[in-house]
Design a protein around this motif. Sequence first.
Motif, mmCIF file in Angstrom:
data_model
loop_
_atom_site.group_PDB
_atom_site.id
_atom_site.type_symbol
_atom_site.label_atom_id
_atom_site.label_comp_id
_atom_site.label_asym_id
_atom_site.label_seq_id
_atom_site.Cartn_x
_atom_site.Cartn_y
_atom_site.Cartn_z
ATOM 1 N N GLU A 281 1.144 -1.172 -0.268
ATOM 2 C CA GLU A 281 0.040 -0.062 0.002
ATOM 3 C C GLU A 281 0.977 1.129 -0.082
ATOM 4 O O GLU A 281 1.963 1.363 0.595
ATOM 5 C CB GLU A 281 -0.804 -0.022 1.301
ATOM 6 N N GLY A 282 0.667 2.160 -0.726
ATOM 7 C CA GLY A 282 1.347 3.473 -0.963
ATOM 8 C C GLY A 282 2.562 3.394 -2.043
ATOM 9 O O GLY A 282 2.920 4.642 -2.368
ATOM 10 N N LYS A 283 2.876 2.108 -2.294
ATOM 11 C CA LYS A 283 3.741 2.086 -3.495
ATOM 12 C C LYS A 283 3.108 1.867 -4.912
ATOM 13 O O LYS A 283 3.872 1.755 -5.779
ATOM 14 C CB LYS A 283 4.797 0.955 -3.309
ATOM 15 N N GLU A 284 2.024 2.136 -5.000
ATOM 16 C CA GLU A 284 1.150 1.948 -6.155
ATOM 17 C C GLU A 284 1.684 2.832 -7.412
ATOM 18 O O GLU A 284 2.284 4.056 -6.894
ATOM 19 C CB GLU A 284 -0.513 2.451 -6.484
ATOM 20 N N CYS A 285 1.919 2.412 -8.566
ATOM 21 C CA CYS A 285 2.317 3.485 -9.494
ATOM 22 C C CYS A 285 1.623 3.248 -10.796
ATOM 23 O O CYS A 285 0.729 2.646 -10.820
ATOM 24 C CB CYS A 285 3.905 3.276 -9.950
ATOM 25 N N CYS A 286 1.727 4.144 -11.696
ATOM 26 C CA CYS A 286 1.074 4.111 -12.817
ATOM 27 C C CYS A 286 1.303 3.026 -13.865
ATOM 28 O O CYS A 286 2.274 2.478 -13.844
ATOM 29 C CB CYS A 286 1.375 5.351 -13.876
ATOM 30 N N LEU A 287 0.120 2.589 -14.698
ATOM 31 C CA LEU A 287 0.215 1.553 -15.538
ATOM 32 C C LEU A 287 -0.024 2.124 -16.938
ATOM 33 O O LEU A 287 -0.963 2.581 -17.371
ATOM 34 C CB LEU A 287 -0.600 0.635 -15.226
ATOM 35 N N THR A 288 0.879 2.095 -18.014
ATOM 36 C CA THR A 288 0.717 2.277 -19.282
ATOM 37 C C THR A 288 0.850 1.164 -20.141
ATOM 38 O O THR A 288 1.467 0.152 -19.646
ATOM 39 C CB THR A 288 1.653 3.442 -19.574
ATOM 40 N N TYR A 289 0.166 1.150 -21.224
ATOM 41 C CA TYR A 289 0.268 0.127 -22.151
ATOM 42 C C TYR A 289 0.687 0.561 -23.577
ATOM 43 O O TYR A 289 0.309 1.636 -23.952
ATOM 44 C CB TYR A 289 -1.377 -0.432 -22.298
ATOM 45 N N ASP A 290 1.336 -0.334 -24.071
ATOM 46 C CA ASP A 290 1.751 0.221 -25.429
ATOM 47 C C ASP A 290 0.673 -0.581 -26.629
ATOM 48 O O ASP A 290 0.042 -1.690 -26.155
ATOM 49 C CB ASP A 290 3.192 -0.348 -25.987
ATOM 50 N N ASN A 291 0.798 -0.133 -27.705
ATOM 51 C CA ASN A 291 -0.149 -0.698 -28.624
ATOM 52 C C ASN A 291 -1.502 -1.139 -28.216
ATOM 53 O O ASN A 291 -2.015 -2.227 -28.757
ATOM 54 C CB ASN A 291 0.388 -1.891 -29.409
ATOM 55 N N MET A 292 -2.305 -0.181 -27.532
ATOM 56 C CA MET A 292 -3.417 -0.608 -26.770
ATOM 57 C C MET A 292 -4.354 -0.971 -27.685
ATOM 58 O O MET A 292 -5.374 -1.957 -27.554
ATOM 59 C CB MET A 292 -3.870 0.523 -25.734
ATOM 60 N N THR A 293 -4.926 -0.398 -28.726
ATOM 61 C CA THR A 293 -5.856 -0.448 -29.522
ATOM 62 C C THR A 293 -5.780 -1.676 -30.497
ATOM 63 O O THR A 293 -6.331 -1.958 -31.403
ATOM 64 C CB THR A 293 -6.317 0.691 -30.448
ATOM 65 N N SER A 294 -4.611 -2.434 -30.272
ATOM 66 C CA SER A 294 -4.598 -3.624 -31.002
ATOM 67 C C SER A 294 -4.752 -4.927 -30.218
ATOM 68 O O SER A 294 -4.747 -5.930 -30.500
ATOM 69 C CB SER A 294 -3.170 -3.731 -31.647
#
Lengths: 349, 101, 213, 95
Positions: A64-77
Amino acid sequence: MGKILTRMGDGSRVEMTAAEIQQDLEAAAQDAAERANVPSLTDDEIKYLLDLYKCKDRVVGVEEGKECCLTYDNMTSKIKRAHIPISKIQQLLLFERGLGADTLELAHIDYSFKQCKHVVQYEKPNMEQAVLQTIAPIFYGSMPNLGLYSVPDGPVANPGDMLPLGKIEESKEAFEQMAEYAIKDMVYVGSELYEKAGADGINFDTTAAAGDAEFYAALKAAEILHDKYPDMGIEMGMSGEFILGLHSEIEYNGVRLAGLYPQDQVKLAEQAGVTIFGPAINIGTNESLPWNLARSIVFTKACSEAAEIPIHANLGMGVGGVPLTLTPPLDALSRASKAHVELCRLDGL
Amino acid sequence: MGGIRTAGDLVARLQLNRGMRIDAAKKYVAEKLGVSVLDLSDTVVMSEVREELDIGRVNETPAVAKGIDAKFRIAELLDLAINCVNMFKERVGIRAYQSFD
Amino acid sequence: MSEKIFKEAIEAILKGDTDKATDVAKRGLDEGLNPIELMDKGFIQGINQVGDLFETGRLFLPQLVYSAMAMEKATEIINAAIPEEKALVTGKVVVGTVEGDVHDIGKTIVVSLFKANGFEVLDIGRDVPVERFIDQAEKFGAHIIGSSTLLTTTMAMQKQLEQELKKAGLREKYKTIVGGAPVTQRWADRIGADAYAQDAGDGVKKVKLLLTA
Amino acid sequence: MRAAGDLVARMQMTRGMRIQEAKAYVADRLSIAVSELTDPVIMTEVREDLQIGALTPLPECAKGIEAKFRIADVLGIDINCVQRFKTKTTHQFRR
């Protein structure tokens, strides 16, 4: 103590003793540290990783507290690739509203800037529509894919044909020409999607897969875009632990690119105006996951410590301690994610 | 972090457009939202905060901001220029940046 | 004396200096050195070091190509001096990237290192249909067929190659080796390939094993 | 479909099997260990080999009803829509 169930880099299950896992962790960390000339893992970090593999939970998560952002590549495929007939806008909304993605990415199925150039006038309305309907920040993403600028796919002679014949100078010239074409396409596509269609930023994905000239092209394109649009978000995801020297002498801001490890790559990315950097450490399929994870952590940690901009490490099929399989197992993916975030002070994945 | 289920999209914006590291971005967003850093990843707290601030949430209720509408407020709240919001304003003739009081 | 020559041989390969490698090979033989020893303790040490430096990002593709060319020349000279029954492990390898895939930088590295290690290599290029792999192997008199693929979508071509070899009754005639980013030992086992190589250096080791098996 | 969940669920649904029994049945029919039923790496390969549908299907992988024809066969059960498909197409052929 009984054996611990983990996997090899190719995804196959393997049982190891705690001592064997510790041995792999230490050997891999040492190997990575020597290669990149960075510190190895501390005893505490080795113990942390060992405990992670001893834990019998199928899925693990960050504290808890160490959550970070999640990005995706090529999402619409991604969802389309599972043969679910769904539009790009629907996919973006599914990721945003259904899966809790922190960022979104509009992309063309042929994920290369060169190919995107031809359909950019069709991608812009998609982006215009997407920004009206979504809330999370949205990239336009693609790969520099320098290989597409040489024969048989492009106008430049293929260095792969010249090198075996010993035509070294000619191959270097070819790489330089390919880079110029690629820069033009990346700047064009980036400008159209940002300036005219409302994207929050651009993602250069799998950068430097075709070596140092490709890294140069992406840095240069980032620099031009950053100068044109100082507020533009620019993410640069990499493709391997060091820059392959296929040209071997090409430089950016006076620094030779061939052979650079992530902690040096990120400094050049910062100079170019990149706002998020993604190191990518490929997996060794013949080694265990503990071995692969320890190795990836060493490189990524050094990169994160050197960085002033956010670091989103690449984790997925065959990178960042995740097995090279089409369907990444959750036991492996969640352990790799937790360890990277907690040990490397990551900003995102 | 959880995207619009939490404050993941907001933190990501600061990373993407200002190059802020995770701790700085979280602190910035928490201050702007008037919540604690821990609250940012809490779906229960953030669902309420997002509804109150009208910056978009997963389970939409009538009259809650959606899409670009939410982003107008996010730009204001985070004091951050959002490309498509500015573009929208220009297209429909809203000239001033902070314009919708 | 011989130590000095071995060192010079290593240096010639590391520097990718074909003239020097030629000179060292000839001089070594003139001075009565055992050709196999000159190869093992000199030139092969050199090319192994080149492989290690390449693998860790300390030496790059153009230098690798120069080193491979120097090695090829030295190997040619030394091979000629080795009595046939004691000849170094060598063999004919056909290498190509499968149909539908135009990625060939990795294959180029493999071809260079294979040549540097004394194998006779026929590089049949990229985007190569299965029939052409077989046809070229037949014409070249190959011992080994090596196929590369960078795409998950074209991996199936490696499987097809195995099937077509079986159909043509040629499967036992050749050893097959597969490589490329998405390829694993599991894949090699599943499709029935004889070996999997993780990278070019591993490919050299595996080909040597296949040739002596 | 990431693993063998749909197959185990079919045995629960059509034969009322409890989880352990259903897993044992499916593992036996697929000639793999029970522990492998939940392993996405093994199951991706098994599903591809048996042509019973894959999550991210490569070219020529069985899809939809085609996969279910084979699932019925592999599990030794009748699947309603497969039966209906057979009836309909057989009828059409007869006409």
